[in-house]
Scaffold this motif. Structure first.
Motif, short mmCIF file in Angstrom:
data_model
loop_
_atom_site.label_atom_id
_atom_site.label_comp_id
_atom_site.label_asym_id
_atom_site.label_seq_id
_atom_site.Cartn_x
_atom_site.Cartn_y
_atom_site.Cartn_z
N THR A 1 61.80 31.58 94.76
CA THR A 1 63.15 31.52 94.20
C THR A 1 64.08 31.13 95.34
N ILE A 2 64.74 29.99 95.19
CA ILE A 2 65.52 29.42 96.28
C ILE A 2 67.01 29.40 95.90
N ALA A 3 67.83 29.88 96.81
CA ALA A 3 69.27 29.90 96.56
C ALA A 3 69.83 28.48 96.58
N THR A 4 70.83 28.25 95.74
CA THR A 4 71.45 26.93 95.68
C THR A 4 72.92 27.10 95.30
N ARG A 5 73.64 26.00 95.38
CA ARG A 5 75.04 25.98 94.96
C ARG A 5 75.24 24.88 93.93
N PRO A 6 76.13 25.09 92.98
CA PRO A 6 76.29 24.11 91.91
C PRO A 6 76.98 22.83 92.37
N TYR A 7 76.68 21.76 91.66
CA TYR A 7 77.43 20.52 91.75
C TYR A 7 78.34 20.44 90.52
N ASP A 8 79.44 19.73 90.65
CA ASP A 8 80.41 19.70 89.54
C ASP A 8 80.31 18.44 88.69
N ASP A 9 79.26 17.64 88.90
CA ASP A 9 79.19 16.33 88.22
C ASP A 9 77.87 16.12 87.49
N GLN A 10 77.32 17.19 86.94
CA GLN A 10 76.02 17.07 86.27
C GLN A 10 76.13 17.12 84.75
N LYS A 11 77.19 16.57 84.23
CA LYS A 11 77.37 16.50 82.77
C LYS A 11 76.57 15.33 82.22
N PRO A 12 75.59 15.57 81.35
CA PRO A 12 74.80 14.47 80.79
C PRO A 12 75.67 13.56 79.92
N GLY A 13 75.38 12.28 79.95
CA GLY A 13 76.07 11.32 79.11
C GLY A 13 75.27 11.05 77.84
N THR A 14 75.46 9.86 77.28
CA THR A 14 74.79 9.49 76.04
C THR A 14 73.28 9.63 76.15
N SER A 15 72.73 9.32 77.31
CA SER A 15 71.27 9.33 77.49
C SER A 15 70.87 10.13 78.72
N GLU B 1 73.79 17.34 71.37
CA GLU B 1 74.92 17.66 72.23
C GLU B 1 75.06 19.16 72.50
N ARG B 2 74.69 20.00 71.56
CA ARG B 2 74.80 21.44 71.78
C ARG B 2 73.90 21.86 72.95
N ILE B 3 72.77 21.19 73.12
CA ILE B 3 71.86 21.52 74.23
C ILE B 3 72.36 20.90 75.53
N THR B 4 72.75 19.62 75.49
CA THR B 4 73.20 18.99 76.74
C THR B 4 74.48 19.66 77.26
N SER B 5 75.34 20.12 76.35
CA SER B 5 76.54 20.83 76.78
C SER B 5 76.19 22.16 77.43
N ALA B 6 75.19 22.85 76.87
CA ALA B 6 74.76 24.11 77.45
C ALA B 6 74.11 23.91 78.81
N ILE B 7 73.35 22.82 78.96
CA ILE B 7 72.76 22.51 80.27
C ILE B 7 73.87 22.30 81.29
N TYR B 8 74.88 21.55 80.90
CA TYR B 8 76.00 21.30 81.83
C TYR B 8 76.67 22.59 82.25
N GLU B 9 76.89 23.49 81.31
CA GLU B 9 77.52 24.77 81.65
C GLU B 9 76.66 25.55 82.65
N LYS B 10 75.34 25.47 82.47
CA LYS B 10 74.45 26.15 83.42
C LYS B 10 74.59 25.53 84.81
N THR B 11 74.69 24.21 84.89
CA THR B 11 74.77 23.56 86.21
C THR B 11 76.01 23.98 86.98
N ARG B 12 77.04 24.40 86.25
CA ARG B 12 78.31 24.74 86.90
C ARG B 12 78.29 26.12 87.56
N SER B 13 77.29 26.91 87.21
CA SER B 13 77.25 28.26 87.77
C SER B 13 75.91 28.61 88.39
N ILE B 14 75.01 27.65 88.51
CA ILE B 14 73.66 27.93 88.98
C ILE B 14 73.69 28.47 90.41
#
Length: 542
Positions: A4-18, A136-149
């Motif tokens: 388990t490795i510590a990390t910090r979030p990036y603010d630009d990992q919002k998935p687009g159309t694909s 979109e409900r899944i990709t939006s949830a993934i994005y929210e996770k990336t913001r606080s990982i």
């Protein structure tokens, strides 16, 4: 051992159309890939020991990320990963594997039609258990996770080699390396009349398929040359390369110019086709004619019954909103329903799963059916070949016959690439601000009948997507659509779609640029394209 490795979030990992798409150096930032994959695994949920499919289009950085994904899947509880040999899987082949093997989902590594190489583009997307892109409900949830990982899990041992077919273990997880082509080729043989197509080719019919040094080279070689008997060398640029041979794997008039030039010559092949980086797009060319994606969708819908898989007819059709309305007229005649969705193949998934539609298409050279949950370039080529084998007419003859029966929809897409994002957003906001007062306005000889910002309510699950593109419709059937594409990696791509219906057969031979000239001029003035972006002409016209 699982780390388990510590990390910090990036603010630009919002998935687009694909999915998530960026330049390769961007993906190479510390933990950038790991963060996005962990956010995905944390979001999608799964039962213990489920199966995950992993593969991509072979572009630069593909092998590295396949190895990372294998190690992270082992650390996140998957029981089996199925990996394409060499890390290769076309997008439709990956969709087929997910469905055939009952996998929980798949990690598909591709930036589709975008260029590759060390400074090129890369992409990651997650496909769900039906084989289609995550909604979109899944990709939006993934994005929210990336913001606080804050951490990610990864297996400490290296990933097993994946260049040879076979099984390995990584901890408790099985790593199964499969031939990326065979299952997909077998599926195509079930859908289409291979003996009839082979008879056409044996009778002297010639073809050329440009794989653009992308993923479809091995697929097209196996199917077209080995199984259907096309002459060796009919598939050109057949070897996948990390940088696509220095080319741009987008099957359009600009990047497939050599194929089109060959098809325009008197001694050229009878049929030409191309596909893109990950194998989900297609270009169809006949002697002396380039078939627009919108026309191709309409022709395939009208003739699908000629192929074994669709002999009982099709349930319905779906098209993305910017795609021309040519297929609507086919559906009307067949007595089936047309669904108009936002751009993005994920919007077709519920309709396909519910049996509402059989064939879907997008104006950006994507066509497919209910055999998988992705658009499929090789499938479209084979359906065209099946139709040609049954009708024994030329591509031009079939298209012109279609226009005679249904009328011709003149259509172009104008792409303004790498526009300053703020300027592009300002252009769209200005259009939206003026929509309410646009109806009834006259531009040249045309009068606006309606104008809106397209929104979509999914008829299956009730989800709503808004802000999907500005539509301006004119009395008489002309239409202009403005939207920003979600598939680029630098700046913004402004796409302007222009169409006009023509019922008079005496005008069907007009050049599209001439037939659409007034609408093209109106699009520039209404959209304030030149004033707001400084662009005097599009980068690409398709």
């Amino acid at each position: 051992m699982i780390e388990t490795i510590a990390t910090r979030p990036y603010d630009d990992q919002k998935p687009g159309t694909s999915g998530l798409r960026k330049k390769v150096p961007h993906f190479k930032q510390p933990h950038y890939v790991h963060n996005f994959l962990q956010a995905t695994f944390d979001t999608v949920g799964r039962g213990d020991l489920e199966t995950l499919v992993i593969g991509g289009d072979g572009r630069y950085f593909n092998r590295d990320v396949v190895a990372i994904a294998i190690r992270m899947a082992a650390a996140n509880g998957y029981g089996r990963v199925i990996v394409g040999q060499g890390g290769i899987l076309s997008t439709p082949a990956a969709s087929n594997l997910i469905r055939k093997r009952g996998a929980a989902g798949g990690i598909i590594l591709s930036a589709s039609h975008n260029p590759g190489g060390p400074n090129g583009d890369f992409g990651i997307k997650y496909n769900i258990e039906n084989g289609g892109p995550a909604p979109e409900r899944i990709t939006s949830a993934i994005y929210e996770k990336t913001r606080s990982i804050e951490r990610f899990r990864i297996f400490s041992a290296p990933a097993p080699e994946f260049d040879a077919v076979g099984e390995h273990r990584l901890g408790d997880m099985v790593v199964e390396v499969v031939d990326p082509v065979s299952d997909y080729a077998d599926l195509m043989e079930e859908l289409f009349d291979f003996p009839k197509i082979r008879a056409l080719i044996d009778g002297g019919f010639t073809l050329r398929f440009d794989a653009m040094h992308a993923v479809t080279g091995p697929y097209a070689t196996e199917i077209l040359e080995n199984r259907l008997g096309a002459a060796k060398g009919s598939v050109v640029n057949a070897v996948p390369m990390e940088d696509f041979g220095g080319g741009h794997p987008d099957p359009n008039a600009v990047h497939a110019a050599n194929l089109i030039a060959a098809m325009m010559s008197e001694d050229g092949p009878d049929f030409g086709a191309a596909s893109d980086g990950d194998g989900d797009r297609n270009l169809i060319v006949g002697k002396g004619i380039v078939v627009t994606p919108s026309d191709s969708l309409a022709v395939l819908a009208a003739n699908a019954h000629l192929a074994p898989a669709y002999r009982q007819g099709i349930a319905g059709v779906a098209r993305s909103m910017p795609t021309s309305q040519a297929v609507d007229r086919v559906a009307d005649k067949l007595g089936i329903k047309t669904f108009e969705t936002p751009t993005g193949w994920k919007y077709f998934g519920n309709l396909l799963d519910a049996g509402k539609v059989t064939i879907c298409g997008e104006e950006s050279a994507g066509t497919g059916s209910d055999h998988v949950r992705e658009k499929d370039g090789v499938w479209a080529v084979l359906l065209w070949l099946n139709i040609l084998a049954e009708r024994r007419e030329s591509v031009r003859g079939i298209v012109e016959g279609h226009w005679s029966e249904f009328g011709r929809t003149f259509y172009q897409r104008h792409d303004f690439e790498e526009v300053d994002s703020d300027k592009a957003e300002g252009l769209m906001e200005s259009l939206r601000d003026r929509l309410a007062s646009m109806a009834g306005q006259r531009f040249g000889s045309l009068v606006v009948s309606e104008a809106d910002d397209f929104s979509y309510k999914d008829p299956i699950d009730g989800s709503v997507a808004t802000g999907q593109g500005v539509r301006i419709v004119f009395s008489g059937g002309g239409r202009i659509v403005f939207r920003l594409s979600g598939t680029g990696t630098a700046g913004a791509t402004l796409r302007v779609y222009i169409e006009r219906y023509e019922s008079n057969p005496d005008r069907h031979g007009d050049a599209p640029g001439e037939a659409l000239a007034e609408l093209i001029s109106i699009a520039d003035s209404v959209g304030e394209i030149r004033r707001r972006t400084g662009r005097t002409e599009p980068d690409v016209i398709t």
